[in-house]
Design a protein around this motif. Structure first.
Motif, PDB file in Angstrom:
ATOM      1  N   PHE A   1       0.847  -1.287   0.176  1.00 16.11           N
ATOM      2  CA  PHE A   1       0.047  -0.258   0.056  1.00 16.11           C
ATOM      3  C   PHE A   1       0.724   1.406   0.036  1.00 16.11           C
ATOM      4  N   LEU A   2       2.200   1.184   0.045  1.00 11.11           N
ATOM      5  CA  LEU A   2       2.961   2.359  -0.189  1.00 11.11           C
ATOM      6  C   LEU A   2       2.615   2.722  -1.583  1.00 11.11           C
ATOM      7  N   THR A   3       3.111   4.375  -2.150  1.00 12.24           N
ATOM      8  CA  THR A   3       2.575   4.512  -3.372  1.00 12.24           C
ATOM      9  C   THR A   3       3.362   3.993  -4.340  1.00 12.24           C
ATOM     10  N   LYS A   4       4.604   3.618  -4.062  1.00 14.57           N
ATOM     11  CA  LYS A   4       5.562   2.638  -4.929  1.00 14.57           C
ATOM     12  C   LYS A   4       5.733   1.082  -4.215  1.00 14.57           C
ATOM     13  N   ASN A   5       4.755   0.412  -4.812  1.00 14.55           N
ATOM     14  CA  ASN A   5       4.391  -1.090  -4.189  1.00 14.55           C
ATOM     15  C   ASN A   5       4.808  -2.213  -4.947  1.00 14.55           C
ATOM     16  N   PHE A   6       4.782  -3.247  -4.502  1.00 14.40           N
ATOM     17  CA  PHE A   6       5.064  -4.443  -5.105  1.00 14.40           C
ATOM     18  C   PHE A   6       3.832  -4.890  -5.821  1.00 14.40           C
ATOM     19  N   ILE A   7       2.475  -4.614  -5.574  1.00  7.65           N
ATOM     20  CA  ILE A   7       1.301  -5.048  -6.233  1.00  7.65           C
ATOM     21  C   ILE A   7       1.222  -4.542  -7.811  1.00  7.65           C
ATOM     22  N   SER A   8       1.535  -3.055  -7.721  1.00  7.83           N
ATOM     23  CA  SER A   8       1.809  -2.572  -9.016  1.00  7.83           C
ATOM     24  C   SER A   8       0.314  -2.330  -9.536  1.00  7.83           C
ATOM     25  N   ASN A   9      -0.817  -1.986  -8.757  1.00  4.68           N
ATOM     26  CA  ASN A   9      -2.027  -2.193  -9.396  1.00  4.68           C
ATOM     27  C   ASN A   9      -2.576  -1.026  -9.519  1.00  4.68           C
ATOM     28  N   HIS A  10      -1.929   0.149  -9.292  1.00  3.28           N
ATOM     29  CA  HIS A  10      -2.161   1.645  -9.493  1.00  3.28           C
ATOM     30  C   HIS A  10      -2.968   2.343  -8.204  1.00  3.28           C
ATOM     31  N   TYR A  11      -2.972   1.555  -7.285  1.00  2.00           N
ATOM     32  CA  TYR A  11      -3.595   2.114  -5.981  1.00  2.00           C
ATOM     33  C   TYR A  11      -2.373   3.151  -5.434  1.00  2.00           C
ATOM     34  N   SER A  12      -3.083   4.339  -5.148  1.00  2.00           N
ATOM     35  CA  SER A  12      -2.054   5.343  -4.502  1.00  2.00           C
ATOM     36  C   SER A  12      -3.073   6.018  -3.645  1.00  2.00           C
ATOM     37  N   ASP A  13      -2.645   6.317  -2.191  1.00  2.00           N
ATOM     38  CA  ASP A  13      -3.370   7.167  -1.291  1.00  2.00           C
ATOM     39  C   ASP A  13      -2.181   7.719  -0.652  1.00  2.00           C
ATOM     40  N   GLN A  14      -1.908   9.008  -0.533  1.00  2.00           N
ATOM     41  CA  GLN A  14      -0.712   9.831   0.098  1.00  2.00           C
ATOM     42  C   GLN A  14      -1.028   9.623   1.704  1.00  2.00           C
ATOM     43  N   GLU A  15      -2.146   9.576   2.233  1.00  2.00           N
ATOM     44  CA  GLU A  15      -2.426   9.618   3.634  1.00  2.00           C
ATOM     45  C   GLU A  15      -1.892   8.245   4.012  1.00  2.00           C
ATOM     46  N   VAL A  16      -2.369   7.249   3.422  1.00  2.00           N
ATOM     47  CA  VAL A  16      -2.029   5.778   3.570  1.00  2.00           C
ATOM     48  C   VAL A  16      -0.457   5.672   3.613  1.00  2.00           C
ATOM     49  N   ASN A  17       0.150   6.125   2.571  1.00  2.00           N
ATOM     50  CA  ASN A  17       1.590   6.103   2.274  1.00  2.00           C
ATOM     51  C   ASN A  17       2.364   6.684   3.527  1.00  2.00           C
TER      52      ASN A  17
END
Length: 545
Positions: A460-476
């Motif tokens: 769930f980091l912006t640059k993550n292993f899943i690479s599914n285009h999920y991105s949330d700055q607050e979660v990051n």
């Protein structure tokens, strides 16, 4: 200053109730000491249905590849048999010398199997190339807090960290991202082919590779120059045979044609083998999770589709979470060897919640079709939703076919989905999933280390292993914050908050948590030593005779 071993003991440990792994031993006994010199009990053969993606630590982040890497590459940190606590491996000490500097001192006289000296320059090279290559299927996302690596002299390495008081960095050094490679044999900016690595004899772990037939047969020989934490291997020669069919793996271990079968036997096979007096099943800690990933670009109503609509895309994910019946999957497909998972951090780890049970389905873990239908209709989604769903059996086990057939049945029985279910072999699967080929697909996860961070950072980091285009700055930012929060209570609150936020977004839908399974020959010893909370199947502990 905090020593590495102290930091390791601070790590969040598994509760006793955590799901167990199983190792089946065809033989007389298990266990035994892991110390002492190499034995001469004869070669030992291990069978597996797992697959290697690549030997290069920069190009793979999967069990099949790491199972090889952990045998042949050295690590700065490792866990002794029987514990998740980390200690120096090819180092004499490792400690925080400032809040943002982690200093490691290598043992003197280290060398590669090809005769090259192993120095701090190799260590710097290894971490620099991980970050530079940043392969889509590699583990570089784990190095999110690494600013730079400095080789101060031949035996001193300083890791300069971005944020102070990192609670997990010593454990990350034991992971796929922590393998050290020979700078004279590996490319600094590209994944190095397997054949080149084997030809260069670029190994310095407990074993070296003497013969390599990709995903067919690998032969190992004990490395006489290994100076690491695990000590001399118990068995001089190990052969690992790769199987296409689980049925053949089971048959060979039953008939004594192989000594150990590790990953993956079906739940039915394990049940059957528990009643077979010619084999023995050994249970150990397990931390595997299984889940569905949604590609935020290509899923129904995803960002790059013709009818892109974020609200409708979320409703589709919510409806899947409402309809799927985890308990039915666990009971019917896996005979209780897996249990339902209702959050992102599995039960048994500090910070685990059941937030998905609260948000989706009937509130008690069961499905709720009416709730799913309401979510879809409120968002204006046309029914039924056409969902392309991909899965894999040669990496995630033979039960995957039944697991995803049942998920398809559950979704279609609701009247809300029309599922196009397809399967692909793993070597192609790992390429396709990061190339946006699959709108929704199966993944599984087995941890690098026993901390909630390892179930959050890679996903769930912006640059993550899943690479599914999920991105949330607050979660990051919350993930980065929990990793450097020293107060255990405050860190736990942050881990719980992260799960709540991700659960509302559903980047993935967790399904099950459970066990690793393996099988061997009757005279094998040391299995209980290598099935431990480190989550690394180390061949050096195994022997027979």
């Amino acid at each position: 200053m905090t020593s590495a071993s102290t930091n390791g003991k601070r790590a969040f440990a598994f509760a006793a109730a955590f799901a167990a792994a199983a190792l089946v031993l065809a033989g007389c006994s298990t266990g035994g000491s892991t110390g002492g010199s190499t034995t001469s009990g004869g070669p030992l053969t291990i069978g597996t249905t797992d697959k290697v993606t690549t030997l290069d630590p920069a190009g793979s982040y999967d069990n099949g590849s790491f199972a090889v890497q952990t045998q042949v590459f050295p690590f700065l940190m490792n866990a002794p048999y029987g514990t998740a606590d980390v200690e120096p491996d090819i180092a004499t000490k490792a400690e925080f010398t400032t809040p943002t500097e982690y200093t490691v001192t290598l043992k003197p006289g280290l060398k590669w199997a090809n005769g090259n000296k192993l120095t701090s320059s190799d260590v710097k090279f290894s971490f620099d190339r991980q970050v530079k290559i940043a392969d889509d299927n590699g583990p570089s996302s784990l190095l999110y807090n690494l600013d730079s690596t400095e080789a101060k002299d031949d035996t001193t390495v300083v890791f300069h960290l971005k944020a102070p008081n990192d609670q997990v960095f010593p454990q990350i050094l034991t992971s796929s991202a922590g393998g050290i490679v020979d700078e004279d044999s590996f490319s600094p900016d590209a994944v190095t082919p397997d054949a080149d690595i084997v030809k260069a004899k670029a190994f310095a772990g407990p074993y070296t590779i003497t013969s390599y037939d990709f995903n067919n047969l690998i032969s190992y020989k004990a490395n006489p120059d290994y100076q690491g934490l695990l000590g001399k291997p118990k068995t001089d020669v190990i052969n690992v045979k790769y199987y296409a069919e689980t049925s053949n793996l089971k048959l060979d271990v039953q008939e004594g044609n192989i000594d150990v079968a590790f990953r993956s036997l079906s739940a039915t096979d394990i049940d059957d083998l528990r009643g077979n007096d010619k084999v023995k099943v050994v249970d150990g800690p397990g931390g595997e999770i299984r889940y569905i990933v949604f590609n935020f670009d290509t899923q129904p109503y995803g960002a790059t589709t013709a009818d892109a609509d974020p609200a409708k895309a979320l409703a589709v994910r919510q409806a899947v979470a409402d309809v799927v019946d985890r308990k039915e999957i666990a009971d019917q497909v896996y005979k209780g060897t897996y249990t339902p998972l209702y959050s992102y951090v599995p039960a048994g780890l500090t910070g685990a919640t059941e937030v998905l049970k609260d948000l989706y389905g009937d509130g008690n873990g069961g499905p709720d079709v009416d709730k799913a239908k309401s979510a879809l209709e409120t968002a204006g989604v046309t029914l039924p939703v056409a969902l392309k769903l991909q899965y894999n059996t040669d990496h995630y086990g033979p039960g995957s076919a039944d697991e995803y057939a049942l998920i398809k049945d559950q979704l279609e029985a609701s009247g809300l989905f029309k599922v196009d279910l397809q399967s692909t072999e793993y070597v192609q699967y790992v390429k396709d999933r990061t190339a946006d080929v699959y709108p929704a697909y199966q993944l599984g996860w087995f941890p690098d280390y026993s901390d909630a961070d390892n179930y959050l950072t890679p996903f769930f980091l912006t640059k993550n292993f899943i690479s599914n285009h999920y991105s949330d700055q607050e979660v990051n930012d919350l993930i980065l914050k929990q990793a450097v929060t020293e107060d255990a209570g405050e860190r736990t609150k942050l881990i719980e908050e992260i799960q709540a936020k991700v659960a509302a977004q559903l980047s993935t839908v967790p399904l099950l948590q459970g066990a690793q399974v393996a099988v061997t020959g009757t005279d094998v010893k040391g299995a209980s030593d290598t099935l431990d909370a480190s989550f690394k199947f180390r061949y050096a502990a195994l022997s027979k005779g």
